[in-house]
Design a protein around this motif. Sequence first.
Motif, PDB file in Angstrom:
ATOM      1  N   GLU A 370      -2.061 -21.784  12.455  1.00 13.63           N
ATOM      2  CA  GLU A 370      -1.309 -20.780  11.686  1.00 13.63           C
ATOM      3  C   GLU A 370      -0.001 -20.363  12.370  1.00 13.63           C
ATOM      4  OE1 GLU A 370      -4.684 -18.458  13.828  1.00 13.63           O
ATOM      5  OE2 GLU A 370      -4.300 -20.484  13.027  1.00 13.63           O
ATOM      6  N   TYR A 371       0.182 -20.764  13.649  1.00 15.09           N
ATOM      7  CA  TYR A 371       1.380 -20.353  14.376  1.00 15.09           C
ATOM      8  C   TYR A 371       2.337 -21.512  14.674  1.00 15.09           C
ATOM      9  CZ  TYR A 371      -1.013 -15.912  15.346  1.00 15.09           C
ATOM     10  OH  TYR A 371      -1.650 -14.703  15.241  1.00 15.09           O
ATOM     11  N   VAL A 372       2.039 -22.707  14.176  1.00  9.53           N
ATOM     12  CA  VAL A 372       2.805 -23.885  14.572  1.00  9.53           C
ATOM     13  C   VAL A 372       4.300 -23.715  14.323  1.00  9.53           C
ATOM     14  CG1 VAL A 372       3.243 -26.327  14.090  1.00  9.53           C
ATOM     15  CG2 VAL A 372       0.907 -25.512  14.413  1.00  9.53           C
ATOM     16  N   GLU A 373       4.675 -23.343  13.121  1.00  7.17           N
ATOM     17  CA  GLU A 373       6.097 -23.272  12.782  1.00  7.17           C
ATOM     18  C   GLU A 373       6.819 -22.210  13.616  1.00  7.17           C
ATOM     19  OE1 GLU A 373       7.492 -25.518  11.007  1.00  7.17           O
ATOM     20  OE2 GLU A 373       5.532 -26.416  10.609  1.00  7.17           O
ATOM     21  N   GLU A 374       6.162 -21.080  13.810  1.00  2.00           N
ATOM     22  CA  GLU A 374       6.766 -20.016  14.603  1.00  2.00           C
ATOM     23  C   GLU A 374       6.917 -20.459  16.056  1.00  2.00           C
ATOM     24  OE1 GLU A 374       6.146 -15.221  15.516  1.00  2.00           O
ATOM     25  OE2 GLU A 374       4.640 -16.348  14.361  1.00  2.00           O
ATOM     26  N   TYR A 375       5.888 -21.156  16.568  1.00  2.00           N
ATOM     27  CA  TYR A 375       5.950 -21.612  17.958  1.00  2.00           C
ATOM     28  C   TYR A 375       7.088 -22.611  18.155  1.00  2.00           C
ATOM     29  CZ  TYR A 375       4.978 -23.776  22.381  1.00  2.00           C
ATOM     30  OH  TYR A 375       5.128 -24.260  23.661  1.00  2.00           O
ATOM     31  N   LEU A 376       7.285 -23.504  17.211  1.00  2.33           N
ATOM     32  CA  LEU A 376       8.341 -24.513  17.337  1.00  2.33           C
ATOM     33  C   LEU A 376       9.717 -23.863  17.482  1.00  2.33           C
ATOM     34  CD1 LEU A 376       7.181 -27.182  14.725  1.00  2.33           C
ATOM     35  CD2 LEU A 376       6.972 -27.277  17.213  1.00  2.33           C
ATOM     36  N   LYS A 377       9.929 -22.760  16.795  1.00  2.00           N
ATOM     37  CA  LYS A 377      11.210 -22.054  16.898  1.00  2.00           C
ATOM     38  C   LYS A 377      11.385 -21.476  18.301  1.00  2.00           C
ATOM     39  CE  LYS A 377      11.340 -20.825  11.990  1.00  2.00           C
ATOM     40  NZ  LYS A 377      11.298 -19.708  11.010  1.00  2.00           N
ATOM     41  N   TYR A 378      10.317 -20.861  18.805  1.00  2.00           N
ATOM     42  CA  TYR A 378      10.368 -20.305  20.156  1.00  2.00           C
ATOM     43  C   TYR A 378      10.677 -21.390  21.180  1.00  2.00           C
ATOM     44  CZ  TYR A 378       8.712 -15.441  19.648  1.00  2.00           C
ATOM     45  OH  TYR A 378       8.612 -14.102  19.375  1.00  2.00           O
ATOM     46  N   SER A 379       9.939 -22.515  21.117  1.00  2.00           N
ATOM     47  CA  SER A 379      10.085 -23.566  22.130  1.00  2.00           C
ATOM     48  C   SER A 379      11.454 -24.224  22.070  1.00  2.00           C
ATOM     49  CB  SER A 379       8.980 -24.623  21.964  1.00  2.00           C
ATOM     50  OG  SER A 379       9.076 -25.272  20.705  1.00  2.00           O
ATOM     51  N   ALA A 380      11.984 -24.420  20.868  1.00  2.00           N
ATOM     52  CA  ALA A 380      13.310 -25.020  20.739  1.00  2.00           C
ATOM     53  C   ALA A 380      14.376 -24.093  21.318  1.00  2.00           C
ATOM     54  CB  ALA A 380      13.604 -25.322  19.276  1.00  2.00           C
ATOM     55  N   THR A 381      14.232 -22.796  21.066  1.00  2.00           N
ATOM     56  CA  THR A 381      15.213 -21.821  21.547  1.00  2.00           C
ATOM     57  C   THR A 381      15.200 -21.728  23.072  1.00  2.00           C
ATOM     58  OG1 THR A 381      15.027 -20.523  19.513  1.00  2.00           O
ATOM     59  CG2 THR A 381      15.933 -19.413  21.453  1.00  2.00           C
ATOM     60  N   VAL A 382      13.998 -21.622  23.667  1.00  2.00           N
ATOM     61  CA  VAL A 382      13.932 -21.479  25.122  1.00  2.00           C
ATOM     62  C   VAL A 382      14.405 -22.756  25.814  1.00  2.00           C
ATOM     63  CG1 VAL A 382      11.547 -22.296  25.510  1.00  2.00           C
ATOM     64  CG2 VAL A 382      12.539 -20.569  27.019  1.00  2.00           C
ATOM     65  N   GLY A 383      14.149 -23.909  25.212  1.00  2.00           N
ATOM     66  CA  GLY A 383      14.625 -25.157  25.794  1.00  2.00           C
ATOM     67  C   GLY A 383      16.134 -25.232  25.825  1.00  2.00           C
ATOM     68  N   ARG A 384      16.784 -24.870  24.727  1.00  2.00           N
ATOM     69  CA  ARG A 384      18.238 -24.886  24.629  1.00  2.00           C
ATOM     70  C   ARG A 384      18.867 -23.887  25.591  1.00  2.00           C
ATOM     71  NH1 ARG A 384      17.811 -25.173  19.304  1.00  2.00           N
ATOM     72  NH2 ARG A 384      18.101 -22.932  19.120  1.00  2.00           N
ATOM     73  N   GLU A 385      18.357 -22.642  25.567  1.00  2.00           N
ATOM     74  CA  GLU A 385      18.945 -21.591  26.400  1.00  2.00           C
ATOM     75  C   GLU A 385      18.772 -21.891  27.890  1.00  2.00           C
ATOM     76  OE1 GLU A 385      17.384 -17.816  25.312  1.00  2.00           O
ATOM     77  OE2 GLU A 385      18.614 -17.657  23.501  1.00  2.00           O
ATOM     78  N   SER A 386      17.646 -22.457  28.260  1.00  2.00           N
ATOM     79  CA  SER A 386      17.397 -22.748  29.673  1.00  2.00           C
ATOM     80  C   SER A 386      18.362 -23.789  30.201  1.00  2.00           C
ATOM     81  CB  SER A 386      15.945 -23.221  29.865  1.00  2.00           C
ATOM     82  OG  SER A 386      15.023 -22.227  29.459  1.00  2.00           O
ATOM     83  N   VAL A 387      18.561 -24.847  29.434  1.00  2.00           N
ATOM     84  CA  VAL A 387      19.469 -25.907  29.874  1.00  2.00           C
ATOM     85  C   VAL A 387      20.907 -25.412  29.891  1.00  2.00           C
ATOM     86  CG1 VAL A 387      20.367 -28.198  29.316  1.00  2.00           C
ATOM     87  CG2 VAL A 387      17.927 -27.747  29.110  1.00  2.00           C
ATOM     88  N   PHE A 429      12.949 -17.088  29.290  1.00  2.00           N
ATOM     89  CA  PHE A 429      11.605 -17.654  29.438  1.00  2.00           C
ATOM     90  C   PHE A 429      10.552 -16.575  29.202  1.00  2.00           C
ATOM     91  CE2 PHE A 429       7.761 -18.348  31.899  1.00  2.00           C
ATOM     92  CZ  PHE A 429       7.356 -19.571  31.393  1.00  2.00           C
ATOM     93  N   GLN A 430      10.766 -15.367  29.732  1.00  2.00           N
ATOM     94  CA  GLN A 430       9.784 -14.315  29.556  1.00  2.00           C
ATOM     95  C   GLN A 430       9.681 -13.898  28.088  1.00  2.00           C
ATOM     96  OE1 GLN A 430       7.630 -13.301  31.647  1.00  2.00           O
ATOM     97  NE2 GLN A 430       8.400 -14.449  33.404  1.00  2.00           N
ATOM     98  N   HIS A 431      10.794 -13.949  27.357  1.00  2.00           N
ATOM     99  CA  HIS A 431      10.749 -13.681  25.916  1.00  2.00           C
ATOM    100  C   HIS A 431       9.887 -14.726  25.210  1.00  2.00           C
ATOM    101  CE1 HIS A 431      12.069 -12.574  21.896  1.00  2.00           C
ATOM    102  NE2 HIS A 431      12.400 -13.844  21.676  1.00  2.00           N
ATOM    103  N   TYR A 432      10.060 -15.977  25.600  1.00  2.00           N
ATOM    104  CA  TYR A 432       9.241 -17.070  25.039  1.00  2.00           C
ATOM    105  C   TYR A 432       7.768 -16.884  25.419  1.00  2.00           C
ATOM    106  CZ  TYR A 432       6.857 -21.574  25.602  1.00  2.00           C
ATOM    107  OH  TYR A 432       5.920 -22.592  25.610  1.00  2.00           O
ATOM    108  N   LYS A 433       7.501 -16.600  26.707  1.00  2.00           N
ATOM    109  CA  LYS A 433       6.130 -16.485  27.191  1.00  2.00           C
ATOM    110  C   LYS A 433       5.394 -15.363  26.485  1.00  2.00           C
ATOM    111  CE  LYS A 433       2.691 -17.376  29.983  1.00  2.00           C
ATOM    112  NZ  LYS A 433       1.953 -18.656  29.943  1.00  2.00           N
ATOM    113  N   GLN A 434       6.026 -14.191  26.401  1.00  2.00           N
ATOM    114  CA  GLN A 434       5.388 -13.047  25.770  1.00  2.00           C
ATOM    115  C   GLN A 434       5.213 -13.269  24.274  1.00  2.00           C
ATOM    116  OE1 GLN A 434       4.068 -10.459  27.230  1.00  2.00           O
ATOM    117  NE2 GLN A 434       3.417  -9.544  25.319  1.00  2.00           N
ATOM    118  N   GLY A 435       6.226 -13.852  23.650  1.00  2.00           N
ATOM    119  CA  GLY A 435       6.179 -14.042  22.205  1.00  2.00           C
ATOM    120  C   GLY A 435       5.153 -15.052  21.747  1.00  2.00           C
ATOM    121  N   THR A 436       4.812 -16.016  22.608  1.00  2.00           N
ATOM    122  CA  THR A 436       3.898 -17.089  22.199  1.00  2.00           C
ATOM    123  C   THR A 436       2.494 -16.956  22.771  1.00  2.00           C
ATOM    124  OG1 THR A 436       4.621 -18.511  24.040  1.00  2.00           O
ATOM    125  CG2 THR A 436       5.813 -18.719  21.946  1.00  2.00           C
ATOM    126  N   LEU A 437       2.203 -15.868  23.491  1.00  2.00           N
ATOM    127  CA  LEU A 437       0.877 -15.716  24.109  1.00  2.00           C
ATOM    128  C   LEU A 437      -0.250 -15.891  23.101  1.00  2.00           C
ATOM    129  CD1 LEU A 437       1.228 -12.785  26.673  1.00  2.00           C
ATOM    130  CD2 LEU A 437       0.648 -15.160  27.167  1.00  2.00           C
TER     131      LEU A 437
END
Length: 462
Positions: A370-387, A429-437
């Motif tokens: 039930e969270y797949v689509e939401e998680y994909l947005k989080y992971s794509a964002t944190v990957g882009r911002e980190s690099v 990263f912490q925004h991603y970690k907290q948001g996807t727990l």
Amino acid sequence: MKSNNWNYWLIRLVLTLVATGSMAWSKAQTVVDVHSHIITSSYRTMLKAHGTEMEEGFPLPKWEAERQLAFMDKAGIKTAVLTMSAPQPYSEKAGEAAACIRKVNEEAAAVKAAHPGRFLFCAALPLPDVASALREVAYAMDTLHADGIKLATNNRGQYLGDPALEPLMAELNRREAVVILHPHRPLPYSEALMKGLPLAMQEYLGETTRAVANMIVHNVMGRYPAIKFVVPHCGAYMPIAIPRMKSLAGVMQAGGLIGEIDWEKSLGSLYYDLAGSHSAEAVRELLTITTPDHILYGSDYPYVAADVLEKSLQRMRQYLSESTSLARYGEMFLHGNAERLFKLSPGAQPKAVAADSMLIRLSEIEVYPEYVEEYLKYSATVGRESVEKEPGVICIFPMQEQEDRCQIRIVEIYRSQEAYKKHIASKHFQHYKQGTLKMVKSLKLVDMHSLDPEAMPLIFNK
């Protein structure tokens, strides 16, 4: 039938050899135990005189140096760090608690001197009396040659992070002290609740987290970065608490409730011992908030039976050797990190990930459907911002399996361990970690070894 018998005996022979080899390997280990307790007769006498023997909700176990040495020899532990147990001696009578604590510190120093190389000790302090505590720091470290300091999470309601402790923190920072934390009974607390729910079962974890969180929001570690704090019991609730703290810090600061926090220094000065119910899963959780060079073995002797601790240590060796992501850190966790922390020797270093010390990791993640689509947005964002924002992050590349959309794989490449440490402390990263727990069903971190490190520049330049 003969073939089956041959296979049976061959398997028995192999298992025997493996068991024998495993035992020989364990005996050869130079494990350093950073979490054990000294419980002397003078300490018991003080508690008994004030009726506080059961203040923590359970009786004090028996302790003798010889019994601990017998356990250490059998388990393959070379050196153990002794600290005063809970409860902390306290008296309204001036100087009484300080005298008891000094006596225990002197007894710990005597044990260390009587068994060279087998024991270290971290001295207790007569808090909440800060002036007396400062005098004990000087005596313990300059005269008794203590290896560090032990601090209770709170002393009669005075929690670590309290402004009254500023002079003490400044002195410990000046001395670049190792400070071992240990939970004590919180104040106030429910007597009725604790009768059925012992402090050690749950409240000790909450108490540890409460104290460390209070130090973080008061920026104690940021202002006194030379102190090395050891958080007990597998980090308590810190892997969950830190991302949540980061997510709320902005709101708290906007309301004027807390000031600025140096997250990198706050997290960078924390070490974590594995006393308690450690497991590969617990270690992986710790690695979401710290780096492998900050994880230490701890037994909690004599609060856990020696035979149980021996089996627990064997299980730890087994999961460290069998885990693809943790195997190369085994010597670090068991003794290398503690050796460096207490300056016993250079300590075991991690095996090189690649020729240029890059950290290469594959994160294997399963997300609830039930969270797949939401998680994909989080992971794509944190990957882009980190690099984009972090020079030490070379690649964070999330992918999704075609046959199972809940299975996510992320290729992560960091320039160094230090770059990874800065990454997990970053705001994005912490925004991603907290948001996807709540979205993540399982997480496995697999550290990889590059077969052709020299090809890395060619790949990324292309």
